[in-house]
Design an enzyme around this catalytic site. Structure first.
Site, PDB file in Angstrom:
ATOM      1  N   HIS D 101       0.851  -1.187   0.000  1.00  0.00           N
ATOM      2  CA  HIS D 101       0.000   0.000   0.000  1.00  0.00           C
ATOM      3  C   HIS D 101       0.886   1.236   0.000  1.00  0.00           C
ATOM      4  CE1 HIS D 101      -2.987   2.927   0.789  1.00  0.00           C
ATOM      5  NE2 HIS D 101      -2.711   3.096   2.051  1.00  0.00           N
ATOM      6  N   HIS D 103       0.718   5.790  -1.091  1.00  0.00           N
ATOM      7  CA  HIS D 103      -0.065   6.933  -1.566  1.00  0.00           C
ATOM      8  C   HIS D 103       0.695   7.579  -2.726  1.00  0.00           C
ATOM      9  CE1 HIS D 103      -1.624   7.219   2.844  1.00  0.00           C
ATOM     10  NE2 HIS D 103      -2.392   6.421   2.138  1.00  0.00           N
ATOM     11  N   ASP D 126       0.995  -5.369 -20.546  1.00  0.00           N
ATOM     12  CA  ASP D 126       1.947  -6.375 -20.059  1.00  0.00           C
ATOM     13  C   ASP D 126       1.673  -6.755 -18.603  1.00  0.00           C
ATOM     14  OD1 ASP D 126       3.408  -6.284 -22.454  1.00  0.00           O
ATOM     15  OD2 ASP D 126       5.008  -5.029 -21.627  1.00  0.00           O
ATOM     16  N   HIS D 166      -8.232   7.641  -1.616  1.00  0.00           N
ATOM     17  CA  HIS D 166      -7.270   7.100  -0.671  1.00  0.00           C
ATOM     18  C   HIS D 166      -5.925   6.823  -1.341  1.00  0.00           C
ATOM     19  CE1 HIS D 166      -6.490   3.837   2.651  1.00  0.00           C
ATOM     20  NE2 HIS D 166      -5.463   4.613   2.444  1.00  0.00           N
ATOM     21  N   TYR D 220       8.658 -13.211 -20.186  1.00  0.00           N
ATOM     22  CA  TYR D 220       9.600 -12.158 -19.781  1.00  0.00           C
ATOM     23  C   TYR D 220      10.505 -12.648 -18.659  1.00  0.00           C
ATOM     24  CZ  TYR D 220      11.316  -7.550 -18.432  1.00  0.00           C
ATOM     25  OH  TYR D 220      12.114  -6.466 -18.139  1.00  0.00           O
TER      26      TYR D 220
END
Lengths: 222, 222, 222, 222
Positions: D101, D103, D126, D166, D220
């Site tokens: 998480h 911001h 991708d 958020h 990849y």
């Protein structure tokens, strides 16, 4: 390999490894994206970044050598997933000794819109000789990207092409020149982006563009 | 050269070399672009960056000394391609001891549009004494750029001029002051750019501008 | 000074010196602009940055001590040109132990337009408890700036005020909290700027703002 | 704890601590905001960042271990205030081994407007397999955020969700993959933001998106 090719490969492994640091210094790449390659003089070979390896681990030994169809010749890692595009450029543009691919954000934003960068700065005239052109949308997996690069660059003095919805490729007489073009491309892509956010600058007169380009290509530097 | 000039040159080689690090620290330049110079007190000489040399290699010994017509006097490298513009400023503005040229992106975006930066921040009033003016489009190769700088700065209190389609030049009583002006220019060019993206700030009243400028020029610092 | 005040001053010289590094780390300041101060507990004194000194030279010994009218009490350098504003805040807001001033670019762009930052992010609700308010245009030289800060902050839960055409001031129970507010202010000023460039986000419901603010102020951290 | 779980926890404390450095390297977080967690294989446990601790102090020993309801099992500090959301993801998405998480500013700007990031770049196809979806506005304190993340990700191939007003959460088969998704998310959020500032790029054809996604997920890297 002949001894002089072996020596050139050893030298270029270091050069190519070092030049990747310029991509992170100027924030042209994130994570493992982006790649630099160099043609090996006197051989149908190129030195290129391995696929999906962190920029912290790009030592000379990690670089890989392929032929000009992208087949691995020397090295322990799989070559960059963009190897086919680099190889196509080397096969079709014999004057080119270095290729760079990034997703640098401002250049890629122009590429996403399919909009060439207009020649509104003396720095664009100096390095790119006019507007910076857009190449076609092309899928990875065959020669489409390489062909798009070569066809677009042939119609321009620019060492940079903005591949649509994808990102820029730059070329040069050697890998350092191609990296320099990638750095300058992002710089002018950003400045013209800023200029366009609040208006539209006048284009530089084509005669002045020609004079700036001629001078910079011939008289700048040591 | 007299002994005191020799000593001044030695000292200014170090000062000018060190000041180039401020250009990279504040991201005002990329690759080998941009340059700082200093007038040598008591002599018709200047110390300036060599042309096309990497910022990683700008040691004092790499700096070059020219006369005020740009002719090499001391040093092993060719002087900056912008030497003629610096020299013109020193010839025509005797109070100026330092000149800086960058292509810093926000300032160059204003220059590309040919739009002066309005005096909407106390920091602009403090350092620039009013709006930051635009100079003419001028080609490299003769005195056009230097003349454009000097003619524009003479009509203003600003130590910075935005040369159209090109980028900023700043001046100061010494090289450090010119670098400070280059750093502050890019900062205010950026902030006013941001402000204009979402509206138009009120200009500061001219009387308040005068008071801020007088105080900052006389009372700030040690 | 009593021994415990002497010890507090010594400790705060180091704290304030160190906290200035957060201003450069987050690029809230350039050159010598910006300043942090701390109230000395148990005395009518504050520790503040000297005026016009480079961030590379901000060692504890360089910090200066003044009374709460800005008169120098200890230190070899002249105090920050913003000392009067810091002192006014300490005289009128006894719960405040730290004050920070920067010209951080996104916050200053809102300040230039005189536009409060709306509470459209949970992070704004957490730290600022609602929209971030604008203070008046005020000239340096008397109590105008300090009075503008205090009057604006009294009408808000926000520890930050955007002084019109100038830049932000932030406060906190100590200097570290004021620096944290300055860092978070620039972050949310930037994010809401980006959001507004391409549309208008919904404001967070006032009840939700209250719940977020209460939780963050009481339950976050160790 | 069984010996192999103890060993996995020790290894993951280091991995999670190290991965937080990628958040600061790419400027996805400020101050103490943002967090990385890893599921402990073979146990109903996770390793997560402590609450409100500086990124300079995130050594392996500072990491905390909780069960999959967020109850502290090992460690001296209180776990991240976002622990409940991470735990909910691990309980409901057994294939997920890492959660991040931040911001990060451009992704959060899209989240603030509640606008998904359209699939206009090959890099988005991708890594994200299509547009990057928006999750609901949810308050911290119960399972609302976790439920919003899981319900949104279940309707998408994307490892990233933009939680409204958020910021982003990303997931991966392990913590490194979730961090990679967070880094790539901010990169494409930024580039598409730039593209949209001056126009609207064409979306990539859904068939091409499928081909790019299949290739990148399978071919990849090493």
């Amino acid at each position: 390999m002949e001894r002089e090719v072996v020596e050139a490969v050893a030298r270029l492994r270091r050069t190519v490894a070092d030049l990747h640091r310029e991509l992170t210094r100027y924030e042209l790449v994130i994570w493992t994206a982006g790649n630099v390659s160099a043609r090996v003089p006197g051989a149908d070979l190129m030195v290129i970044k391995p696929s999906g390896v962190s920029y912290d681990e790009l030592e000379p030994e990690a670089m890989v050598v392929t032929d000009l169809h992208g087949t691995l010749v020397d090295g322990e890692l799989a070559p960059s997933s963009d190897t086919a595009a680099h190889a196509y450029v080397y096969r079709h543009m014999p004057e080119i000794g270095g290729v760079v691919h990034t997703h640098s954000p401002y250049a890629t934003a122009w590429a996403a819109r399919g909009e060439p960068i207009p020649c509104v700065l003396t720095m664009i005239a100096d390095e790119f000789g006019g507007e910076i052109p857009v190449g076609p949308f092309a899928l990875i997996g065959d020669d489409s990207i390489g062909r798009g690069i070569v066809e677009t660059l042939r119609g321009s003095r620019s060492p940079a092409v903005l591949m649509r919805n994808h990102g820029p490729f730059t070329v040069g007489r050697d890998a350092r020149a191609a990296v320099k073009a990638a750095v300058m491309l992002e710089d002018v892509a950003r400045t013209v982006h800023f200029a366009h956010q609040l208006g539209r600058p006048d284009a530089i007169d084509p005669d002045a563009v020609d004079r700036l380009y001629a001078r910079y290509q011939n008289a700048y530097g040591q």
